[in-house]
Design a protein around this motif. Structure first.
Motif, short mmCIF file in Angstrom:
data_model
loop_
_atom_site.label_atom_id
_atom_site.label_comp_id
_atom_site.label_asym_id
_atom_site.label_seq_id
_atom_site.Cartn_x
_atom_site.Cartn_y
_atom_site.Cartn_z
N CYS A 36 29.84 1.90 -51.71
CA CYS A 36 28.77 1.49 -52.61
C CYS A 36 29.02 0.05 -53.05
O CYS A 36 30.14 -0.30 -53.44
N SER A 81 28.09 -1.32 -55.70
CA SER A 81 28.28 -1.43 -57.15
C SER A 81 29.60 -0.84 -57.61
O SER A 81 30.41 -1.53 -58.20
N CYS A 82 29.84 0.43 -57.33
CA CYS A 82 31.02 1.08 -57.90
C CYS A 82 32.17 1.19 -56.90
O CYS A 82 33.25 1.65 -57.27
N CYS A 138 24.93 4.06 -54.19
CA CYS A 138 24.81 5.46 -54.62
C CYS A 138 23.39 5.71 -55.11
O CYS A 138 22.78 4.83 -55.70
ZN LIG Z 1 27.96 3.50 -56.68
#
Ligand SMILES: [Zn+2]
Length: 79
Positions: A8, A10-11, A45
């Motif tokens: 992902c 982002s995370c 995600c």
């Molecule tokens: Zn994520």
């Protein structure tokens, strides 16, 4: 990384690619779209927080190396 696993943007969670939303910069016309297609892609995600982080920090733009229209974020939000 295991085969067919993606991260992902982002995370940084890794998971099988099927469990992510995929944003693709198609080749050669440089259209940004959500879903399948040939070209440079980014994974996210299906999670509101990851979408917000990606938008705030321009993660999609960085990983796709192109400006991402706002509409893509709203399309992702619907999915
Ligand atoms: Zn994520």
């Amino acid at each position: 990384m295991q085969k067919n696993y993606r991260r992902c943007i982002s995370c940084r969670l890794t998971a099988p690619k099927e469990s992510f939303l995929r944003v693709v910069r198609s080749y050669p016309d440089d259209q940004i779209k959500v879903g399948s297609g040939m070209g440079r892609s980014a994974y996210l995600c299906p999670d509101k927080n990851c979408l917000e982080v990606a938008q705030k920090k321009n993660r999609l733009r960085k990983s796709l190396r192109i400006n991402v229209p706002e509409k893509i974020y709203s399309d992702l939000g619907k999915q």
